[in-house]
Design a protein around this motif. Sequence first.
Motif, short mmCIF file in Angstrom:
data_model
loop_
_atom_site.label_atom_id
_atom_site.label_comp_id
_atom_site.label_asym_id
_atom_site.label_seq_id
_atom_site.Cartn_x
_atom_site.Cartn_y
_atom_site.Cartn_z
N LEU A 345 0.83 -1.20 0.00
CA LEU A 345 0.00 0.00 0.00
C LEU A 345 0.87 1.25 0.00
O LEU A 345 1.92 1.29 0.65
CB LEU A 345 -0.92 0.01 1.22
N THR A 348 0.42 6.86 3.48
CA THR A 348 -0.58 7.92 3.56
C THR A 348 -0.15 8.96 4.60
O THR A 348 0.71 8.70 5.45
CB THR A 348 -1.95 7.35 3.96
N HIS A 353 -5.27 10.07 5.87
CA HIS A 353 -4.99 8.64 5.71
C HIS A 353 -5.30 8.18 4.28
O HIS A 353 -5.89 7.12 4.07
CB HIS A 353 -5.80 7.81 6.71
N SER A 354 -4.92 8.97 3.32
CA SER A 354 -5.19 8.68 1.91
C SER A 354 -3.90 8.81 1.11
O SER A 354 -3.00 9.58 1.46
CB SER A 354 -6.24 9.65 1.34
N SER A 355 -3.85 8.02 0.05
CA SER A 355 -2.71 8.11 -0.86
C SER A 355 -2.91 9.16 -1.93
O SER A 355 -1.98 9.49 -2.67
CB SER A 355 -2.46 6.74 -1.51
N HIS A 442 -9.20 7.86 3.86
CA HIS A 442 -8.99 6.42 3.65
C HIS A 442 -9.16 6.03 2.18
O HIS A 442 -9.76 4.99 1.87
CB HIS A 442 -9.93 5.60 4.53
N VAL A 444 -7.06 4.73 -0.55
CA VAL A 444 -5.73 4.11 -0.57
C VAL A 444 -5.58 3.28 -1.84
O VAL A 444 -6.53 2.61 -2.29
CB VAL A 444 -5.51 3.24 0.68
#
Length: 547
Positions: A345, A348, A353-355, A442, A444
């Motif tokens: 993954l 983040t 908490h995100s890519s 979130h 990801v």
Amino acid sequence: MLHSSCGFTGEMTTFVQPSKIKNLFICCLCSPRVLRVWTCRRPRARRNLLVGTACVIYLGFLVSQVGHVLPQHKGGHQKISSRSLQDAAQTPFLGIPLDGTLSPPNFQEPQFGSNGTLLPPNVVYITLRSKRSKPANIRGTVKPKRRKKHATPLSYGQHFPKAAFLGQEEATGHRLGRATHAAGTTGAALGARKRQLDEYRHKGTAIRERGHHRPGGISGAIKKAQPQPEESNIRIYSESSPPWLSKDDILHMRTLADSQIKKIQEVPSRKAVLVVFARGPSTTGTACNQGHCGIVKRPLDMSEVFAFHLDRILGLNRSLPSVSRRLEFFQDGQACPVILWDSSLIPTDNRTHSSVRLTWGQYQQLLKQKCWQNGKVPKAEWGCTDIHHHEWSKMALFDFLLQIYNRLDRNCCGFKPLKEDSCMQQGLKSKCSDQDAVDLTHIVQRRHDRRHLTFIDNKGFFDRNEDNLDFKILQGINEFPQSAVSVLKSQRLREKLLQSLFLDKIYWESQGGRKGIEKLIDVIERRSKILLTYINAHGAKVLPMNE
């Protein structure tokens, strides 16, 4: 001519009915002449002879009449059976209750036709089987009886090297040999020791054939040998696992549920614990890269296990494998979800908490552009990301069924939250005035696969009523995956969820067994009906999304 005392006059005729002959015979016996002969003073021998003669004559009449009537009745029964079957085949079964409350039929006197034959009754008797009070067993959830294992050559599993097992077997043989020599046992005792050694070898081979370690406790640096139970916490009693779970899924589930823990590390940002399993390499980084690490979360996040099985059944395959496990060092031994640590993954940030950074307004614009759909390369001014358009449809369907709001509705703007919800505790509910500026969380991706999403932090909510569902999750979605919608329409979602969740022994028991699992499935089924109604009402398309 007949005797006048019997009350009959005229010529003798043939009596068809046996009752008339019987009455005639009794009348003749009761005539005055017969009574006078019976009452006169006669010797006892002659009286007895007269009585015997009368009985013989009466018995002869009975035998002759019975032989005359039986053939007629036999043929009549055959006619009744054939005609009753024809009537039953043509009679529709309408108005007949199926709960065993059918009233008994009214018996009527038999009716005869003009030719003397018995007419069939106009009543069809139907025998109904009672309802089955016990639910049917689900395939693969009935534990088979244990059978004695025979001495058959089995292959060695990759996690149990042959040399290590032979060394253990040789050491056991030396111990048995020394004990035998010290005790001075006889030849019979040596044979018993040999059989004991064979049983030990067969037991070790059977454990090695299952190809997974056993769970155990943890203490300190985890250098102490951990006890091993008899069975795995992943129960598969049928010949194969459910088709929606891949071989890698089963392997990861066994690793998370049964492997011994070698090292632990706290993850404060996620309120969780990172565990390293003993079957992996010595270093933490190398072990996690090879899939030998897991994230242990709080018991309140147990719905992530349900979310994993639902994701596989719907054919989305976007969530990480998750099981339930009891750990002595965490949450006082309560059942906790353990999620596979995926090192592929993309890292983040700590805020979203995100890519990939997206706001609600940007997200709605991406949905209109349908980025990367049908292989079309998006234009630069569209502002598309690397994520395929169909991924948003899958995520919206998945989040709506579980009411996961922390991805698309972080501020709880689409429903009335409770005081326990994170948006209320963080004071985000009051920031719904400018929704376009709210960040998605979130979101990801994987390093090697940026076109697809990976669903993390899938904590669902089953206590939300149908009149308070978050429909903002579905806003802007006009297409839904065909694989998931077909499962919702097939009315087999309950059966599949029961089969899949039964594999996880700890989760099944922690939710109260089948009764507790059924309550959770009831919630998902009601929401699926609402979702199907929403799709039909808004004219949304159902498309295959297996690109």
